[in-house]
Motif scaffolding. Sequence first.
Motif, short mmCIF file in Angstrom:
data_model
loop_
_atom_site.label_atom_id
_atom_site.label_comp_id
_atom_site.label_asym_id
_atom_site.label_seq_id
_atom_site.Cartn_x
_atom_site.Cartn_y
_atom_site.Cartn_z
N PHE A 1 68.42 38.71 45.78
CA PHE A 1 68.86 39.35 44.47
C PHE A 1 67.93 40.62 44.54
O PHE A 1 68.56 41.49 43.72
CB PHE A 1 68.53 38.20 43.31
CG PHE A 1 69.66 37.12 42.99
CD1 PHE A 1 70.70 37.71 42.30
CD2 PHE A 1 69.62 36.11 43.68
CE1 PHE A 1 71.84 36.74 42.18
CE2 PHE A 1 70.73 35.06 43.68
CZ PHE A 1 71.58 35.40 42.68
N LEU A 2 66.70 40.49 44.92
CA LEU A 2 66.18 42.03 44.96
C LEU A 2 66.69 42.93 45.75
O LEU A 2 66.80 43.99 45.33
CB LEU A 2 64.62 41.48 45.53
CG LEU A 2 63.74 42.89 45.66
CD1 LEU A 2 63.48 43.48 44.36
CD2 LEU A 2 62.43 42.26 46.31
N MET A 3 67.24 42.46 46.97
CA MET A 3 68.04 43.55 47.65
C MET A 3 69.47 43.93 47.19
O MET A 3 69.64 44.91 47.11
CB MET A 3 68.50 42.68 48.98
CG MET A 3 68.84 43.78 50.14
SD MET A 3 69.44 43.07 51.58
CE MET A 3 71.06 42.00 50.97
N VAL A 4 70.05 42.93 46.15
CA VAL A 4 71.26 43.07 45.65
C VAL A 4 71.08 44.28 44.57
O VAL A 4 71.61 45.27 44.41
CB VAL A 4 71.79 42.05 44.87
CG1 VAL A 4 73.08 42.54 43.95
CG2 VAL A 4 72.46 40.83 46.02
N GLY A 5 69.83 44.13 43.84
CA GLY A 5 69.36 45.11 42.83
C GLY A 5 69.13 46.57 43.39
O GLY A 5 69.57 47.52 42.96
N LEU A 6 68.61 46.40 44.58
CA LEU A 6 68.30 47.80 45.47
C LEU A 6 69.68 48.29 45.90
O LEU A 6 69.75 49.65 45.80
CB LEU A 6 67.13 47.41 46.53
CG LEU A 6 65.79 46.94 46.13
CD1 LEU A 6 65.08 46.59 47.48
CD2 LEU A 6 65.06 48.31 45.48
N GLU A 7 70.58 47.67 46.25
CA GLU A 7 71.79 48.08 46.64
C GLU A 7 72.42 48.81 45.53
O GLU A 7 72.96 49.68 45.64
CB GLU A 7 72.72 47.13 47.31
CG GLU A 7 72.17 46.54 48.58
CD GLU A 7 72.70 45.18 48.98
OE1 GLU A 7 73.59 44.97 48.20
OE2 GLU A 7 72.34 44.56 49.76
N MET A 8 72.48 48.03 44.43
CA MET A 8 73.10 48.62 43.03
C MET A 8 72.68 50.10 42.77
O MET A 8 73.27 50.85 42.58
CB MET A 8 72.85 47.72 42.04
CG MET A 8 73.64 46.36 42.12
SD MET A 8 73.28 45.47 40.82
CE MET A 8 73.86 43.82 41.16
N LYS A 9 71.11 50.12 42.71
CA LYS A 9 70.46 51.35 42.57
C LYS A 9 70.82 52.45 43.48
O LYS A 9 71.11 53.60 43.03
CB LYS A 9 68.98 51.25 42.24
CG LYS A 9 68.19 52.26 41.72
CD LYS A 9 66.78 52.01 41.08
CE LYS A 9 66.24 53.23 40.77
NZ LYS A 9 64.88 53.08 40.29
N LEU B 1 57.39 44.58 32.43
CA LEU B 1 58.53 45.70 32.69
C LEU B 1 58.33 47.15 32.30
O LEU B 1 58.52 47.97 33.07
CB LEU B 1 59.67 45.34 31.96
CG LEU B 1 61.07 46.30 32.07
CD1 LEU B 1 61.68 46.45 33.69
CD2 LEU B 1 62.06 45.51 31.40
N VAL B 2 57.36 47.29 31.28
CA VAL B 2 56.86 48.56 30.69
C VAL B 2 55.97 49.00 31.80
O VAL B 2 55.92 50.35 32.03
CB VAL B 2 56.27 48.38 29.30
CG1 VAL B 2 55.62 49.81 28.80
CG2 VAL B 2 57.27 48.13 28.39
N VAL B 3 55.22 48.26 32.14
CA VAL B 3 54.15 48.66 33.28
C VAL B 3 54.86 49.12 34.60
O VAL B 3 54.59 50.16 35.06
CB VAL B 3 53.28 47.49 33.84
CG1 VAL B 3 52.40 47.78 34.84
CG2 VAL B 3 52.58 47.06 32.50
N GLY C 1 64.92 38.37 37.28
CA GLY C 1 63.53 39.13 37.30
C GLY C 1 63.73 39.89 38.48
O GLY C 1 62.98 40.78 38.51
N ALA C 2 64.04 39.50 39.79
CA ALA C 2 64.15 40.01 40.87
C ALA C 2 64.91 41.34 40.70
O ALA C 2 64.63 42.28 41.37
CB ALA C 2 64.69 39.32 41.95
N VAL C 3 66.02 41.31 40.04
CA VAL C 3 66.96 42.21 39.95
C VAL C 3 66.49 43.30 39.18
O VAL C 3 66.48 44.74 39.56
CB VAL C 3 68.31 41.93 39.49
CG1 VAL C 3 69.27 43.14 39.25
CG2 VAL C 3 68.99 40.82 40.29
N ILE C 4 65.58 43.04 38.02
CA ILE C 4 64.92 43.97 37.26
C ILE C 4 64.06 44.80 37.85
O ILE C 4 63.68 45.87 37.76
CB ILE C 4 64.57 43.22 35.92
CG1 ILE C 4 65.50 42.60 35.21
CG2 ILE C 4 63.41 44.13 35.06
CD1 ILE C 4 65.12 41.90 34.09
#
Length: 492
Positions: A82-90, A200-202, A238-241
């Motif tokens: 899911f981290l990779m999925v989020g990176l692909e989206m961005k 998330l703010v950090v 959390g991984a996507v965020i």
Amino acid sequence: MDRELARSSTNSTLKNFITHESFGGVLLFFCIVLAMIIANTSFGAFYHEFWGMYLDFHIGGSRIIHISLLHFINDVLMSLFFLMVGLEMKREVLYGELAGFKSVSFSVFGAIGGLVVPSIIYIWFNHGTPSENGFGVAMSTDTAFALGVILLLGDRIPSVIKIFLVTLAVADDLGAISVIAIFYTDQINWIYIYFACILLVVLIIFNYLDIKYISLYFAVGILLWICFFLSGVHATVGAVILAFTIPGKSKISKHSYLGLKEAYNKLYFKTSADFATFEPVSGEERNRFGKIILGFKEFFVSSYKNVANFIATKSDMEREVDMHKEHERVEILDTITRYSRYAQNPLVRIEYVLQPLNAYFIVPLFAFANAGVSIGDSLNFNIDGILLGIIFGLVIGKPLGIFLFTIISEKLHIAKRPEGLTNMHILSVGFLAGIGFTMSMFVGNLAYSTSDAIDLSKISILIASLIAATLGMISLILNTKPVKEDDVRYED
């Protein structure tokens, strides 16, 4: 200019992604078949017992972690997916095919249709039953499998179809992740959510300050993952965020640029001084046999020099000079490496590492651990409308929703169709989008409360994915044609 370079880098990354995902889809297929064979043989009991084994981690006399091997794969390892999925989206939104409102809206509207229509079909079959909550199973696309099907058809598939499928799947994944966060969270522990917001703010501050140290993002990201895990919201969210906060630009400061320039100047003058008599290899020696002979020659010459230097007595001054020169060379190369790494795009760097890791290990392992369903008298095909809801949702709902929503968005002039993409291409991609293995099974594990319902959903997903893959392949064969050699030379 920077935008064009970014797009060029993105296109290269997209090609790498398609390559990894395509071959990963083939590997995924073999893992599914192997899991099904093992689960329906005498080794089936051992197969299920193995994935049910628990991993324990103790500190002193306290047990900190107690998690089954199956849950470790589904919750921990799949977070990297899911981290990779989020990176692909961005990446796609910043520089890729989803950059720009009209470009992104065509794929987004198609993804929305591919989420809404299958959900309606599933709910229609399961309305008023305990399985009604499983509508998320019928609305997810497995990009690896879909690209694997396209890989089987070779060069006859235009690149516009591949790009449309990838961008559609990225938008589809975002919808599926949103569904997981909203509909498949039973109870929320708000204390951990508040901690997650602080983290998330950090991460956002790190991004704003253009901090490129990936280790810092991962250190905070692990804490963010733990907060989501303890909050009740699925930890993969959390991984996507975390992925959304990773810097997606290659910006080097003036200080770093001047440092890199100075290091290159030192390297130039150093090599000019040390290798003034150096002469390049002649053209005749650049064939394969010449390279082998030259390699043997350099090996024996360097070995002789090393032995001679070892035997020869040197004064302390000479040794100190040699060490000083070696230290200078190492320092120059280390400076270039450090500044060059800092100038690289962190998003692309992480994605470059995660793509093969996910395609060749994590996702196939997930498939092998989850696809093994025993087909026998114990399997109940009549649990509510799960079987029909999933099959009709993926096989009919997906292509129908994608086709209708993309055509409507184009007619209303709120989306722009990619050049060269025909209506039949859209329908073909819609059929392939009905292959919903990885994400569908992941949602199925969350949506159903009984093991019988989960097993039935897995069988339904496999049947639907097989039908969707067959229809998609037939549709693509009928609506594409092999590329001629003249066309290939022209494209090159």
